[in-house]
Motif scaffolding. Structure first.
Motif, PDB file in Angstrom:
ATOM      1  N   TYR A   1       2.792   6.434  25.395  1.00  0.00           N
ATOM      2  CA  TYR A   1       4.226   6.600  25.651  1.00  0.00           C
ATOM      3  C   TYR A   1       5.031   6.145  24.438  1.00  0.00           C
ATOM      4  O   TYR A   1       5.977   6.812  24.024  1.00  0.00           O
TER       5      TYR A   1
ATOM      6  N   HIS B   1      -1.189   2.751  28.398  1.00  0.00           N
ATOM      7  CA  HIS B   1       0.098   3.450  28.346  1.00  0.00           C
ATOM      8  C   HIS B   1       0.686   3.485  26.927  1.00  0.00           C
ATOM      9  O   HIS B   1       1.829   3.857  26.743  1.00  0.00           O
TER      10      HIS B   1
ATOM     11  N   ARG C   1       6.330  13.055  31.543  1.00  0.00           N
ATOM     12  CA  ARG C   1       5.514  11.826  31.526  1.00  0.00           C
ATOM     13  C   ARG C   1       6.327  10.622  31.985  1.00  0.00           C
ATOM     14  O   ARG C   1       5.802   9.742  32.672  1.00  0.00           O
TER      15      ARG C   1
END
Length: 113
Positions: A93, A90, A15
């Motif tokens: 993450y 995001h 990722r």
């Protein structure tokens, strides 16, 4: 396939490589993207290396390096978020990095005992 930590750190590295590509290609960000690529992929590399450690001390050293790299990666993610290079989409993450930090911390504590 290795341990849960080994697999999660490997998937996280994948990722991070993808995030690096997005930052470079879409956002034209080259400094922080390089930093997060280095630290984010180093987590799994050190976990993998620890699997063949020569001793308990060597294993613990590699795990501590992974822990430090995960902490650095968390810093870069927070900075990228604070500077609007990444957004809410995001957020996973940071969640994944937090999970790796917890797993690495637990592994280090357990190994020390």
């Amino acid at each position: 396939m290795g341990s849960v930590l080994e697999e999660k750190s490997f998937q996280f590295a994948i990722r991070i490589v993808e995030l690096n590509r997005i930052l470079r290609d879409n956002k034209k960000e080259f400094v922080m993207s390089k930093q997060i690529l280095r630290s984010g992929t180093s987590i799994g590399a050190n976990v993998a290396e620890a699997q063949y450690a020569q001793s308990k001390a060597d294993f613990l050293t590699k795990m501590h390096i992974s822990l430090k790299e995960a902490n650095e990666t968390q810093y870069w993610l927070r900075l990228l978020y604070a500077t609007n290079y990444i957004d809410e989409s995001h957020r996973s993450y940071l969640s994944d990095c937090d999970e790796l930090l917890r797993l690495l911390t637990a592994t280090c504590k357990t190994t020390k005992q």
